[in-house]
Design a protein around this motif. Structure first.
Motif, short mmCIF file in Angstrom:
data_model
loop_
_atom_site.label_atom_id
_atom_site.label_comp_id
_atom_site.label_asym_id
_atom_site.label_seq_id
_atom_site.Cartn_x
_atom_site.Cartn_y
_atom_site.Cartn_z
N LYS A 44 38.15 7.89 -53.07
CA LYS A 44 38.14 8.70 -51.85
C LYS A 44 38.69 10.10 -52.12
N ILE A 45 39.80 10.17 -52.90
CA ILE A 45 40.43 11.47 -53.23
C ILE A 45 39.48 12.31 -54.06
N SER A 46 38.78 11.66 -54.99
CA SER A 46 37.84 12.38 -55.86
C SER A 46 36.74 13.04 -55.04
N ASP A 47 36.25 12.31 -54.03
CA ASP A 47 35.20 12.86 -53.19
C ASP A 47 35.72 14.02 -52.33
N LEU A 48 36.93 13.86 -51.78
CA LEU A 48 37.48 14.89 -50.90
C LEU A 48 37.82 16.19 -51.65
N LEU A 49 38.44 16.04 -52.81
CA LEU A 49 38.93 17.22 -53.56
C LEU A 49 37.91 17.75 -54.55
N GLN A 50 36.81 17.00 -54.70
CA GLN A 50 35.77 17.41 -55.66
C GLN A 50 36.35 17.53 -57.08
N VAL A 51 37.05 16.46 -57.51
CA VAL A 51 37.62 16.41 -58.86
C VAL A 51 37.11 15.15 -59.56
N ASP A 52 37.07 15.24 -60.90
CA ASP A 52 36.67 14.11 -61.73
C ASP A 52 37.86 13.73 -62.60
N PHE A 53 38.42 12.55 -62.40
CA PHE A 53 39.64 12.15 -63.13
C PHE A 53 39.39 11.92 -64.62
N LYS A 54 38.13 11.95 -65.03
CA LYS A 54 37.82 11.79 -66.45
C LYS A 54 37.80 13.14 -67.18
N LYS A 55 37.88 14.22 -66.41
CA LYS A 55 37.88 15.55 -67.00
C LYS A 55 39.31 16.06 -67.16
N VAL A 56 39.62 16.52 -68.37
CA VAL A 56 40.96 17.01 -68.66
C VAL A 56 41.31 18.20 -67.79
N ASN A 57 40.35 19.07 -67.54
CA ASN A 57 40.61 20.27 -66.75
C ASN A 57 41.05 19.91 -65.32
N ASP A 58 40.38 18.91 -64.73
CA ASP A 58 40.74 18.51 -63.37
C ASP A 58 42.11 17.84 -63.34
N LEU A 59 42.40 17.03 -64.35
CA LEU A 59 43.73 16.39 -64.43
C LEU A 59 44.84 17.44 -64.56
N LEU A 60 44.58 18.47 -65.36
CA LEU A 60 45.58 19.53 -65.54
C LEU A 60 45.82 20.29 -64.23
N LYS A 61 44.74 20.53 -63.47
CA LYS A 61 44.90 21.21 -62.17
C LYS A 61 45.80 20.40 -61.25
N LEU A 62 45.57 19.09 -61.20
CA LEU A 62 46.36 18.23 -60.33
C LEU A 62 47.80 18.11 -60.82
N LYS A 63 47.97 18.08 -62.15
CA LYS A 63 49.34 18.03 -62.70
C LYS A 63 50.11 19.28 -62.31
N ALA A 64 49.46 20.43 -62.37
CA ALA A 64 50.09 21.69 -61.97
C ALA A 64 50.45 21.67 -60.49
N VAL A 65 49.57 21.10 -59.67
CA VAL A 65 49.84 21.03 -58.22
C VAL A 65 51.13 20.28 -57.94
N PHE A 66 51.25 19.08 -58.52
CA PHE A 66 52.43 18.27 -58.21
C PHE A 66 53.70 18.82 -58.89
N LEU A 67 53.52 19.54 -60.00
CA LEU A 67 54.66 20.22 -60.60
C LEU A 67 55.16 21.33 -59.68
N PHE A 68 54.22 22.13 -59.13
CA PHE A 68 54.59 23.20 -58.21
C PHE A 68 55.25 22.64 -56.95
N ARG A 69 54.76 21.51 -56.46
CA ARG A 69 55.37 20.90 -55.28
C ARG A 69 56.82 20.49 -55.56
N GLN A 70 57.07 20.04 -56.81
CA GLN A 70 58.45 19.69 -57.19
C GLN A 70 59.33 20.93 -57.22
#
Length: 533
Positions: free
Chosen positions: A501-527
């Protein structure tokens, strides 16, 4: 007799005498006194002998008197006392000049007293002084013997010895470390007499001097040496014996009762060397040499460093240090430690450890991480040391990277604390991303998070919060669905369904390193943003 010219002139009736020439020689030692009735007495004069004369034997030739002064000076005579008035009314100028040049004391004796009166006064004064000295030495020996039969701690032992001797003193260990010092000598001055020789005697630091006695036990390794700074110009034999006795007592206690204190002092010196290198970047070689001299092998292959701290704001500094030392003992004695080569150093409220592997690529199967997790979860460790946290560096392959590893540990602790990370064992690799992005402005962080998560944030608040929490745990566990499900206390299939569901909403592919890095940066910034609140 062991009086200086200055001391002799302070004894009645010599208080009535005058030092008329050679005044710079007033510190010469008077060992004996004799009467000169012929000029050729110089041939039999002993070192330290003081001669009294009426000047009859020299009254006709001032130049012969000059020659006599030279000869007496060469023989080491203490000085010359001349009774004026009968044969000479004053000293010839040529005699005064020569005495001043040689720093050879000439004393104008009081005419109203006989030589025997003056000699007896000196002998009586010396007798009284020796009697008083012997009594003092006997009292000190009694105290030393009483002390020698007691067990006491190291500091009080040094203090009592110093009080009994009544002089400033210093104790220097076998490796040159200063164990105790009440003198005015600096560490640099004390280090001049290391390494020490077995023979006792005087040592010098500029114009100051100290009597040194080695701390040796038969053929065993020397423990160091004792330095005593008496105020006397010349020591009596009984005092030298007293100093030797004090050294023997120190040797006994340091050998059989307090050797651990000496070792602890040497270890502290080693830790201070290491700390100066780690914090200020001083030379590594000196620390390496001392570590090897103490049998510590630091690097046999790749290595990692670990900083261990006790997380408690309520502990006093002394209690905290005690707990860190207890942790060090626990880690050194732990059975699992035997498979890893490690060295531990206490830095106030931290324990700094160097774990070395025999493999050039590092520790197999994350062995060090497993050991630290064992330490963190061991109830015995917690009971001894409190709630401990461990911060590790990345793997290093060269000794010159030791300081870099230390700084990584410190940065891991700082960022882990700032971001409120719950990990008891935190690795530099975990916060390395945060280390790179920590200087991004809060506004840019907020804008980036809002941009990536907007489709989720626009949903119902409860739904949005649940999905963001699932995504955060998934990213924190490096994309492992099973670990995320375990931490969220839900079924693995539930995590998979939410991620779709999250993949469809955010238009991300969890198999792609680039998308994983974007999400990692998001949660790092939130911290980071949460830590600022």
């Amino acid at each position: 007799m062991h009086l200086t010219i200055r001391e002799a002139l302070a004894i009645y009736p010599l208080t009535e005498a005058k030092l008329v020439a050679g005044k710079q020689g007033e510190s010469r030692i008077v060992k004996s006194v004799n009467v000169m009735d012929a000029p050729d007495i110089a041939d039999w004069t002993k070192s330290g002998e003081m001669l009294f004369t009426t000047a009859f034997a020299m009254k006709d030739s001032p130049q012969e008197t000059v020659n006599l002064l030279r000869k007496l000076n060469d023989r080491g005579a203490a000085g010359l006392g001349i009774k004026l008035g009968r044969f000479w009314t004053e000293l010839p100028q040529v005699v005064v000049e020569e005495a001043d040049r040689l720093h050879f004391p000439i004393i104008e004796m009081p005419f109203q007293f006989t030589f025997s009166d003056q000699m007896n006064a000196l002998f009586n004064a010396e007798y009284r002084r020796n009697t008083k000295l012997l009594q003092t030495v006997l009292e000190k020996q009694t105290k030393l013997m009483q002390f020698g039969l007691k067990q006491d701690n190291m500091l009080s032992m040094f203090q009592l010895i110093s009080q009994i001797l009544g002089y400033p003193m210093a104790v220097v260990g076998a490796r040159g470390q200063i164990l105790y010092n009440t003198s005015a000598w600096t560490q640099e001055h004390l280090a001049q007499n290391w390494p020490s020789k077995r023979k006792s005697g005087w040592v010098y630091a500029g114009k100051d001097r100290a009597y040194r006695v080695g701390l040796h036990q038969q053929e065993d390794e020397p423990l160091g040496h004792l330095l005593i700074m008496p105020d006397a110009v010349l020591l009596a034999n009984v005092e030298e014996g007293l100093f030797q006795q004090a050294a023997d007592i120190l040797t006994f206690h340091m050998s059989y009762t307090f050797r651990s204190h000496v070792e602890a002092s040497a270890q502290r010196d080693l830790q201070n060397l290491l700390l100066r290198y780690l914090e200020k970047g001083t030379a590594l070689e000196e620390f390496m040499e001392q570590a090897e001299a103490r049998g510590q092998t630091l690097f046999s292959g790749a290595f990692q460093c670990v900083i261990s701290t006790c997380k408690s704001d309520s502990l006093l500094e002394e209690v905290l240090q005690s707990k860190i030392k207890n942790l060090k003992k626990y880690m050194e004695a732990h059975p699992k430690t035997s498979s890893l080569r490690s060295n531990h150093y206490v830095f106030k409220d931290k324990l700094f450890s160097i774990y070395s592997s025999s493999q050039s690529e590092g520790f197999p199967e994350d062995e060090l991480s497993q050991l630290l997790i064992k330490y963190a979860g061991d109830s015995g460790c917690i009971e001894e040391a409190g709630i401990m946290s461990f911060y590790t560096s990345s793997t290093k392959t060269k000794p010159t990277a030791l300081r870099e590893a230390y700084l990584e540990c410190m940065e891991t602790e700082r960022l882990g604390t700032k971001l409120g990370l719950p990990d008891r064992v935190l690795h530099f690799e975990t916060i390395e991303f945060a280390h790179l992005f920590q200087h991004v402005s809060p506004n840019m962080m907020e804008d980036y998070c809002a941009k990536i998560l907007r489709p989720l944030l626009e949903k119902d608040a409860e739904y949005s919060q649940e999905m963001i929490r699932t995504l955060e745990v998934f990213i924190r566990n490096d994309g492992q669905v099973s670990e995320a499900a375990k931490q969220l206390f839900i079924h693995r299939n539930t995590v998979t369904y939410r991620l779709e569901k999250i993949s469809d909403l955010l238009q991300v592919d969890f198999k792609k390193v680039n998308d994983l890095l974007k999400l990692k940066a998001v949660f790092l910034f939130r911290q980071f943003l949460h830590a600022r609140q």
